[in-house]
Scaffold this motif. Structure first.
Motif, PDB file in Angstrom:
ATOM      1  N   PHE A 197      36.662  39.716  34.900  1.00  0.00           N
ATOM      2  CA  PHE A 197      37.293  40.075  36.175  1.00  0.00           C
ATOM      3  C   PHE A 197      36.193  40.557  37.106  1.00  0.00           C
ATOM      4  O   PHE A 197      35.465  41.494  36.775  1.00  0.00           O
ATOM      5  CB  PHE A 197      38.327  41.177  35.973  1.00  0.00           C
ATOM      6  CG  PHE A 197      39.452  40.781  35.048  1.00  0.00           C
ATOM      7  CD1 PHE A 197      40.541  40.078  35.528  1.00  0.00           C
ATOM      8  CD2 PHE A 197      39.398  41.111  33.695  1.00  0.00           C
ATOM      9  CE1 PHE A 197      41.573  39.699  34.676  1.00  0.00           C
ATOM     10  CE2 PHE A 197      40.428  40.733  32.832  1.00  0.00           C
ATOM     11  CZ  PHE A 197      41.511  40.022  33.322  1.00  0.00           C
ATOM     12  N   GLU A 198      36.051  39.904  38.250  1.00  0.00           N
ATOM     13  CA  GLU A 198      35.050  40.332  39.232  1.00  0.00           C
ATOM     14  C   GLU A 198      35.805  41.004  40.374  1.00  0.00           C
ATOM     15  O   GLU A 198      36.581  40.353  41.074  1.00  0.00           O
ATOM     16  CB  GLU A 198      34.249  39.146  39.777  1.00  0.00           C
ATOM     17  CG  GLU A 198      33.511  38.343  38.714  1.00  0.00           C
ATOM     18  CD  GLU A 198      34.369  37.253  38.091  1.00  0.00           C
ATOM     19  OE1 GLU A 198      35.264  36.728  38.774  1.00  0.00           O
ATOM     20  OE2 GLU A 198      34.159  36.931  36.910  1.00  0.00           O
ATOM     21  N   LEU A 199      35.586  42.297  40.538  1.00  0.00           N
ATOM     22  CA  LEU A 199      36.397  43.065  41.483  1.00  0.00           C
ATOM     23  C   LEU A 199      35.523  43.874  42.427  1.00  0.00           C
ATOM     24  O   LEU A 199      34.438  44.320  42.057  1.00  0.00           O
ATOM     25  CB  LEU A 199      37.307  44.035  40.712  1.00  0.00           C
ATOM     26  CG  LEU A 199      38.235  43.412  39.662  1.00  0.00           C
ATOM     27  CD1 LEU A 199      38.889  44.504  38.820  1.00  0.00           C
ATOM     28  CD2 LEU A 199      39.290  42.546  40.336  1.00  0.00           C
ATOM     29  N   ALA A 200      36.006  44.058  43.640  1.00  0.00           N
ATOM     30  CA  ALA A 200      35.396  45.041  44.535  1.00  0.00           C
ATOM     31  C   ALA A 200      36.005  46.401  44.181  1.00  0.00           C
ATOM     32  O   ALA A 200      37.110  46.459  43.636  1.00  0.00           O
ATOM     33  CB  ALA A 200      35.681  44.675  45.984  1.00  0.00           C
ATOM     34  N   PRO A 201      35.286  47.490  44.456  1.00  0.00           N
ATOM     35  CA  PRO A 201      35.819  48.817  44.121  1.00  0.00           C
ATOM     36  C   PRO A 201      37.223  48.999  44.703  1.00  0.00           C
ATOM     37  O   PRO A 201      37.462  48.658  45.860  1.00  0.00           O
ATOM     38  CB  PRO A 201      34.819  49.776  44.784  1.00  0.00           C
ATOM     39  CG  PRO A 201      33.546  49.001  44.867  1.00  0.00           C
ATOM     40  CD  PRO A 201      33.950  47.574  45.082  1.00  0.00           C
ATOM     41  N   GLY A 202      38.145  49.511  43.886  1.00  0.00           N
ATOM     42  CA  GLY A 202      39.506  49.756  44.355  1.00  0.00           C
ATOM     43  C   GLY A 202      40.448  48.592  44.139  1.00  0.00           C
ATOM     44  O   GLY A 202      41.661  48.751  44.248  1.00  0.00           O
ATOM     45  N   GLU A 203      39.931  47.390  43.849  1.00  0.00           N
ATOM     46  CA  GLU A 203      40.802  46.235  43.602  1.00  0.00           C
ATOM     47  C   GLU A 203      41.296  46.247  42.157  1.00  0.00           C
ATOM     48  O   GLU A 203      40.585  46.685  41.256  1.00  0.00           O
ATOM     49  CB  GLU A 203      40.039  44.922  43.823  1.00  0.00           C
ATOM     50  CG  GLU A 203      39.853  44.530  45.261  1.00  0.00           C
ATOM     51  CD  GLU A 203      39.110  43.193  45.387  1.00  0.00           C
ATOM     52  OE1 GLU A 203      39.147  42.630  46.482  1.00  0.00           O
ATOM     53  OE2 GLU A 203      38.477  42.744  44.419  1.00  0.00           O
ATOM     54  N   ARG A 204      42.502  45.691  41.955  1.00  0.00           N
ATOM     55  CA  ARG A 204      43.008  45.503  40.597  1.00  0.00           C
ATOM     56  C   ARG A 204      43.007  44.000  40.298  1.00  0.00           C
ATOM     57  O   ARG A 204      43.086  43.195  41.230  1.00  0.00           O
ATOM     58  CB  ARG A 204      44.444  46.039  40.488  1.00  0.00           C
ATOM     59  CG  ARG A 204      44.547  47.547  40.689  1.00  0.00           C
ATOM     60  CD  ARG A 204      45.987  47.947  40.913  1.00  0.00           C
ATOM     61  NE  ARG A 204      46.545  47.191  42.043  1.00  0.00           N
ATOM     62  CZ  ARG A 204      47.843  47.138  42.336  1.00  0.00           C
ATOM     63  NH1 ARG A 204      48.726  47.753  41.568  1.00  0.00           N
ATOM     64  NH2 ARG A 204      48.271  46.444  43.383  1.00  0.00           N
ATOM     65  N   PRO A 205      42.938  43.626  39.015  1.00  0.00           N
ATOM     66  CA  PRO A 205      42.907  42.186  38.694  1.00  0.00           C
ATOM     67  C   PRO A 205      44.062  41.427  39.339  1.00  0.00           C
ATOM     68  O   PRO A 205      43.884  40.296  39.787  1.00  0.00           O
ATOM     69  CB  PRO A 205      43.017  42.164  37.165  1.00  0.00           C
ATOM     70  CG  PRO A 205      42.463  43.463  36.724  1.00  0.00           C
ATOM     71  CD  PRO A 205      42.822  44.455  37.807  1.00  0.00           C
ATOM     72  N   GLU A 206      45.237  42.044  39.418  1.00  0.00           N
ATOM     73  CA  GLU A 206      46.397  41.337  39.976  1.00  0.00           C
ATOM     74  C   GLU A 206      46.302  41.166  41.496  1.00  0.00           C
ATOM     75  O   GLU A 206      47.076  40.406  42.084  1.00  0.00           O
ATOM     76  CB  GLU A 206      47.717  42.014  39.566  1.00  0.00           C
ATOM     77  CG  GLU A 206      47.814  43.476  39.907  1.00  0.00           C
ATOM     78  CD  GLU A 206      47.326  44.390  38.771  1.00  0.00           C
ATOM     79  OE1 GLU A 206      46.363  44.003  38.056  1.00  0.00           O
ATOM     80  OE2 GLU A 206      47.893  45.485  38.608  1.00  0.00           O
ATOM     81  N   ASP A 207      45.344  41.875  42.138  1.00  0.00           N
ATOM     82  CA  ASP A 207      45.150  41.692  43.587  1.00  0.00           C
ATOM     83  C   ASP A 207      44.419  40.388  43.898  1.00  0.00           C
ATOM     84  O   ASP A 207      44.402  39.933  45.037  1.00  0.00           O
ATOM     85  CB  ASP A 207      44.302  42.839  44.170  1.00  0.00           C
ATOM     86  CG  ASP A 207      44.996  44.183  44.026  1.00  0.00           C
ATOM     87  OD1 ASP A 207      46.240  44.193  43.976  1.00  0.00           O
ATOM     88  OD2 ASP A 207      44.292  45.213  43.962  1.00  0.00           O
ATOM     89  N   VAL A 208      43.751  39.837  42.907  1.00  0.00           N
ATOM     90  CA  VAL A 208      42.870  38.693  43.139  1.00  0.00           C
ATOM     91  C   VAL A 208      43.604  37.415  42.755  1.00  0.00           C
ATOM     92  O   VAL A 208      43.915  37.196  41.600  1.00  0.00           O
ATOM     93  CB  VAL A 208      41.581  38.839  42.295  1.00  0.00           C
ATOM     94  CG1 VAL A 208      40.679  37.636  42.492  1.00  0.00           C
ATOM     95  CG2 VAL A 208      40.847  40.117  42.670  1.00  0.00           C
TER      96      VAL A 208
END
Ligand SMILES: [Zn+2]
Length: 177
Positions: A55-66
């Motif tokens: 999972f590649e995320l920006a700070p504060g993002e959750r996997p389900e946001d992407v």
């Protein structure tokens, strides 16, 4: 970049790796993965990471946001999207930004994202609501950033033609590796 490893909730026998970096913000999931996988030596990847879920995320993002559109959809729209990009001279507009005909204009540099391509799309009359479709088709062609669109997705471009000429090469590749 912060990296966190956990047992994956859907299948605890597999490891979920969370890569968290501010630089991922504003990038599509496929761009994030493309950028990340280039940082990891391929031997190490095959030996240690091939079975893990990333999972590649920006700070504060959750996997389900992407959200990532499915491959079938992208394949289905690709011919129409590419034709439309050609007809509205998108590739020429992007080429003009990165590698202007007039040597007096300052070439824009690729910064490893779609900054210049978004500007070119606007200049060619594409709506912002088209961006996701357009960029997913271009990524499917190997265009994960402004310069890669011209190298890999455009049939022809000055940037590509001048690739081996040191002057333009240096200018177009500043900013990212
Ligand atoms: Zn680039």
């Amino acid at each position: 970049m912060v990296v966190r490893a956990e047992n994956w909730t859907h299948d605890p026998s597999r490891i979920a790796l969370y890569f968290i970096d501010e630089k991922f913000r504003g990038l599509y999931p496929r761009q994030r993965y493309h950028r990340l996988v280039h940082l990891i030596p391929s031997d190490y990847y095959r030996t240690n990471l091939a079975d893990s879920i990333w999972f590649e995320l920006a700070p504060g993002e959750r996997p389900e946001d992407v959200v990532d559109p499915d491959d079938e959809l992208i394949a289905a729209i690709a011919p129409d999207v590419l034709r439309s990009l050609q007809e509205r001279d998108f590739f020429a507009a992007l080429d003009d930004l990165l590698c202007p005909v007039n040597s007096n204009s300052q070439p824009q540099t690729c910064t490893g994202d779609f900054r210049q391509a978004k500007q070119a799309l606007q200049m060619c009359g594409f709506e912002e609501s088209d961006w996701s479709d357009v960029f997913h088709v271009l990524m499917e062609q190997g265009g994960f950033c402004d310069c890669e669109i011209l190298y890999n997705a455009a049939e022809e471009s000055r940037l590509k033609a001048r690739y081996w000429k040191p002057e333009c090469r240096r200018r177009s590749h500043e900013g990212h590796g």
